[in-house]
Design a protein around this motif. Structure first.
Motif, PDB file in Angstrom:
ATOM      1  N   GLY A  11      -9.077  -4.289  -7.587  1.00 12.01           N
ATOM      2  CA  GLY A  11      -8.666  -5.414  -6.757  1.00 12.01           C
ATOM      3  C   GLY A  11      -7.462  -6.116  -7.346  1.00 12.01           C
ATOM      4  N   GLU A  12      -7.533  -7.440  -7.431  1.00 12.64           N
ATOM      5  CA  GLU A  12      -6.409  -8.218  -7.951  1.00 12.64           C
ATOM      6  C   GLU A  12      -6.324  -8.192  -9.475  1.00 12.64           C
ATOM      7  OE1 GLU A  12      -3.969  -9.717  -6.047  1.00 12.64           O
ATOM      8  OE2 GLU A  12      -4.996  -8.486  -4.564  1.00 12.64           O
ATOM      9  N   ARG A  13      -7.353  -7.692 -10.124  1.00 14.84           N
ATOM     10  CA  ARG A  13      -7.345  -7.624 -11.589  1.00 14.84           C
ATOM     11  C   ARG A  13      -6.459  -6.479 -12.084  1.00 14.84           C
ATOM     12  NH1 ARG A  13     -12.903  -8.175 -10.279  1.00 14.84           N
ATOM     13  NH2 ARG A  13     -13.813 -10.149 -10.966  1.00 14.84           N
ATOM     14  N   GLY A  14      -6.014  -6.577 -13.328  1.00 16.21           N
ATOM     15  CA  GLY A  14      -5.387  -5.456 -14.019  1.00 16.21           C
ATOM     16  C   GLY A  14      -4.019  -5.046 -13.520  1.00 16.21           C
ATOM     17  N   SER A  70      -2.116   2.651  -6.454  1.00 14.41           N
ATOM     18  CA  SER A  70      -3.017   2.249  -5.367  1.00 14.41           C
ATOM     19  C   SER A  70      -4.471   2.566  -5.696  1.00 14.41           C
ATOM     20  CB  SER A  70      -2.607   2.918  -4.059  1.00 14.41           C
ATOM     21  OG  SER A  70      -2.740   4.316  -4.139  1.00 14.41           O
ATOM     22  N   ARG A  71      -4.729   3.722  -6.360  1.00 16.58           N
ATOM     23  CA  ARG A  71      -6.103   4.059  -6.717  1.00 16.58           C
ATOM     24  C   ARG A  71      -6.663   3.089  -7.747  1.00 16.58           C
ATOM     25  NH1 ARG A  71      -8.598   5.864  -3.122  1.00 16.58           N
ATOM     26  NH2 ARG A  71     -10.223   6.509  -4.588  1.00 16.58           N
ATOM     27  N   GLY A  79       0.793  -1.214   0.000  1.00 16.60           N
ATOM     28  CA  GLY A  79       0.000   0.000   0.000  1.00 16.60           C
ATOM     29  C   GLY A  79       0.832   1.273   0.000  1.00 16.60           C
ATOM     30  N   THR A  80       0.147   2.416  -0.134  1.00 16.87           N
ATOM     31  CA  THR A  80       0.830   3.698  -0.265  1.00 16.87           C
ATOM     32  C   THR A  80       1.545   4.119   1.010  1.00 16.87           C
ATOM     33  OG1 THR A  80      -1.263   4.796   0.248  1.00 16.87           O
ATOM     34  CG2 THR A  80      -0.677   4.576  -2.070  1.00 16.87           C
ATOM     35  N   ARG A  81       0.981   3.788   2.175  1.00 17.24           N
ATOM     36  CA  ARG A  81       1.630   4.189   3.419  1.00 17.24           C
ATOM     37  C   ARG A  81       2.983   3.501   3.569  1.00 17.24           C
ATOM     38  NH1 ARG A  81      -1.783   3.900   8.883  1.00 17.24           N
ATOM     39  NH2 ARG A  81      -2.942   5.439   7.661  1.00 17.24           N
ATOM     40  N   LEU A  86       3.495  10.131  -6.799  1.00 19.75           N
ATOM     41  CA  LEU A  86       2.459  10.109  -7.827  1.00 19.75           C
ATOM     42  C   LEU A  86       2.287   8.705  -8.386  1.00 19.75           C
ATOM     43  CD1 LEU A  86       0.503  11.708  -9.609  1.00 19.75           C
ATOM     44  CD2 LEU A  86       2.404  12.173 -11.168  1.00 19.75           C
ATOM     45  N   ASN A  87       3.398   8.020  -8.618  1.00 22.85           N
ATOM     46  CA  ASN A  87       3.372   6.648  -9.108  1.00 22.85           C
ATOM     47  C   ASN A  87       2.607   5.738  -8.149  1.00 22.85           C
ATOM     48  OD1 ASN A  87       4.630   4.458 -10.951  1.00 22.85           O
ATOM     49  ND2 ASN A  87       5.257   3.803  -8.916  1.00 22.85           N
ATOM     50  N   SER A  88       2.903   5.851  -6.852  1.00 21.39           N
ATOM     51  CA  SER A  88       2.248   5.014  -5.846  1.00 21.39           C
ATOM     52  C   SER A  88       0.768   5.351  -5.733  1.00 21.39           C
ATOM     53  CB  SER A  88       2.930   5.196  -4.483  1.00 21.39           C
ATOM     54  OG  SER A  88       4.261   4.738  -4.524  1.00 21.39           O
ATOM     55  N   PHE A  89       0.449   6.653  -5.826  1.00 20.84           N
ATOM     56  CA  PHE A  89      -0.950   7.072  -5.715  1.00 20.84           C
ATOM     57  C   PHE A  89      -1.781   6.483  -6.856  1.00 20.84           C
ATOM     58  CE2 PHE A  89      -4.316  10.059  -6.972  1.00 20.84           C
ATOM     59  CZ  PHE A  89      -5.075  10.075  -5.808  1.00 20.84           C
ATOM     60  N   VAL A  90      -1.273   6.619  -8.098  1.00 24.26           N
ATOM     61  CA  VAL A  90      -2.000   6.091  -9.252  1.00 24.26           C
ATOM     62  C   VAL A  90      -2.150   4.577  -9.146  1.00 24.26           C
ATOM     63  CG1 VAL A  90      -1.923   5.772 -11.760  1.00 24.26           C
ATOM     64  CG2 VAL A  90      -1.296   7.977 -10.765  1.00 24.26           C
TER      65      VAL A  90
END
Length: 254
Positions: free
Chosen positions: A170-173, A163-164, A90-92, A157-161
């Protein structure tokens, strides 16, 4: 069987059942410490390597000079590790890894300055080493400042995109979010880094800066994109072998 003490060996099929939402592993009982240590080492070594300007000549028939720095082969690894950490924890957790890596990098820079200031031997060999250390390690703080500004902005920014997109799918994509987040983060990072680090590396003209920035962005993105199949395979492997991730996934799908 107690769900707390056991976990499925494989991830549920992404096409079966309802989406599990964004699921993350527990940092305290996982591979997080190893990934964090790898990121910190890569960031510190990149700071040292990037203080050297590197040129591979010009592209035949174009006049386009291939300009980069000595850390060019290392820094994309930091983004790949950031992707792995964000996807699993996750982002944190990714933010903690970024901050820790650069705190250690700042500590390294402070140590370089102490080493330079310490009185050395006064013979010819000692004087030559002192001058070499000051020349090689002296400007590293500028590179670290550039890396700090660029990497914090780009990786955040990379992590935010990432995680969103995971929160929605979910696990897809997995492949899609790795592709989408990498390009945007690298663009912001490269522009900020190259603008601050240019003078320390020895770049003195707008044309050289443009060539350095464009080449740096293209190289980083292409490396990350080329590594995505391996990155995705590593992520899937870590998800399967991380008990806390499997337990979180099972709870989300219950």
């Amino acid at each position: 069987m107690n769900a707390q003490n056991s976990a499925p060996d494989t991830l549920p099929s992404p096409t079966s059942g309802r989406p599990a939402g964004a699921v993350y592993a527990d940092r305290g009982a996982s591979h997080y410490d190893i990934l964090l240590a790898l990121m910190a080492v890569v960031v510190i070594l990149s700071g040292i390597g990037a203080s050297k300007g590197v040129t591979f000549g010009t592209v035949p028939g174009t006049g386009f000079e291939i300009i980069t720095d000595g850390g060019f082969f290392l820094f994309p690894l930091a983004y790949i590790l950031g992707d792995v950490i964000t996807e699993l924890y996750g982002t944190r957790a990714a933010r903690r890894a970024i901050i820790t890596s650069f705190a250690l990098n700042i500590l390294a820079v402070a140590c370089y300055q102490v080493i330079i200031i310490l009185p050395g031997f006064t013979d010819d060999f000692g004087t030559a080493k002192q001058e070499a250390l000051a020349l090689a390690l002296g400007p590293v703080w500028i590179i670290v400042l550039a890396s700090l500004c660029g990497f914090l902005a780009g990786q955040s920014l990379n992590s935010f995109v990432l995680s969103r997109m995971k929160a929605r799918a979910g696990e897809r994509g997995l492949i899609g979010r790795l592709l989408s987040s990498s390009g945007l983060g690298e663009l912001v990072d490269t522009i900020i880094f190259c603008s601050i680090a240019a003078t320390a590396i020895g770049i003195s003209s707008v044309g050289q800066w443009a060539e350095y920035t464009i080449l740096g962005f293209l190289y980083k993105v292409l490396v990350q994109y080329a590594a995505i199949p391996v990155t995705a395979a590593v992520i899937r492997r870590l998800k399967r072998t991380d008990r806390s991730y499997q337990q979180a996934l099972a709870r989300a799908q219950a």
